[in-house]
Motif scaffolding. Structure first.
Motif, short mmCIF file in Angstrom:
data_model
loop_
_atom_site.label_atom_id
_atom_site.label_comp_id
_atom_site.label_asym_id
_atom_site.label_seq_id
_atom_site.Cartn_x
_atom_site.Cartn_y
_atom_site.Cartn_z
N ASP A 53 1.05 -1.26 -0.01
CA ASP A 53 -0.01 0.15 0.14
C ASP A 53 0.91 1.23 0.01
N VAL A 54 0.57 2.06 -1.02
CA VAL A 54 1.30 3.21 -0.97
C VAL A 54 0.72 4.46 -0.84
N ALA A 55 1.08 5.45 0.24
CA ALA A 55 0.18 6.50 0.61
C ALA A 55 1.11 7.60 0.10
N LEU A 56 0.61 8.71 -0.59
CA LEU A 56 1.36 9.92 -1.09
C LEU A 56 0.68 11.28 -0.18
N GLN A 57 1.77 11.85 0.21
CA GLN A 57 1.43 12.98 1.08
C GLN A 57 2.31 14.22 0.47
N GLU A 58 1.47 15.29 0.20
CA GLU A 58 2.10 16.31 -0.39
C GLU A 58 2.78 17.31 0.84
N MET A 59 3.87 17.72 0.65
CA MET A 59 4.37 18.51 1.87
C MET A 59 5.57 19.44 1.16
N ASP A 60 5.85 20.35 1.81
CA ASP A 60 7.00 21.32 1.59
C ASP A 60 8.22 20.73 2.15
N ALA A 61 9.39 21.25 1.69
CA ALA A 61 10.79 20.78 2.29
C ALA A 61 10.78 20.60 3.82
N ALA A 62 10.33 21.79 4.55
CA ALA A 62 10.59 21.79 6.08
C ALA A 62 9.61 20.93 6.63
N ASP A 63 8.37 20.70 6.36
CA ASP A 63 7.49 19.76 6.79
C ASP A 63 7.67 18.48 6.63
N GLY A 64 8.25 18.31 5.27
CA GLY A 64 8.74 16.82 4.92
C GLY A 64 10.03 16.32 5.77
N GLN A 65 10.98 17.17 6.10
CA GLN A 65 12.17 16.69 6.65
C GLN A 65 11.71 16.49 8.22
N ARG A 66 10.86 17.24 8.63
CA ARG A 66 10.59 17.01 10.04
C ARG A 66 9.62 15.58 9.97
N ALA A 67 8.63 15.37 9.19
CA ALA A 67 7.80 14.11 9.10
C ALA A 67 8.84 13.14 8.97
N LEU A 68 10.02 13.00 8.05
CA LEU A 68 10.89 11.92 7.83
C LEU A 68 11.55 11.46 9.26
N ARG A 69 12.08 12.58 9.70
CA ARG A 69 12.59 12.51 11.16
C ARG A 69 11.67 11.98 12.29
N GLU A 70 10.57 12.21 12.23
CA GLU A 70 9.71 11.61 13.14
C GLU A 70 8.85 10.23 12.84
#
Length: 94
Positions: A53-70
């Protein structure tokens, strides 16, 4: 954005795992990458890897980096506008 050769290599690697891939992967990216690259890729992955299952989420760089770290996203695709000669930040691949 990843060069076409890197996307081709990723597709080949996933194809080799075809029967063994199950679960959910969350991919974060900015809108143009979602539309141009990921939506067509997800359709192909659903066909080749029905257990994934692949879920796609639109995000900018700052939010994306935070989401990746978390751990909220598994893969993050960003546009890198790094000056020539500067290396990518630790833990990233350009």
């Amino acid at each position: 954005m990843a060069p076409a050769s890197e996307l081709t290599d990723a597709r080949r690697a996933l194809a080799a795992l075809q029967g063994d891939v199950t679960g959910t992967v969350v991919i974060g990216a900015f809108q143009s990458v979602l539309q141009a690259l990921l939506v067509p890729l997800v359709d192909e992955l659903k066909e080749r890897l029905p257990g994934l299952d692949v879920a796609l989420q639109e995000m900018d760089a700052a939010d994306g980096q935070r989401a990746l770290r978390e751990g909220a996203v598994d893969i993050l695709l960003l546009e890198a506008d790094s000056p020539t000669g500067r290396s990518s930040p630790r833990g990233t691949h350009d």
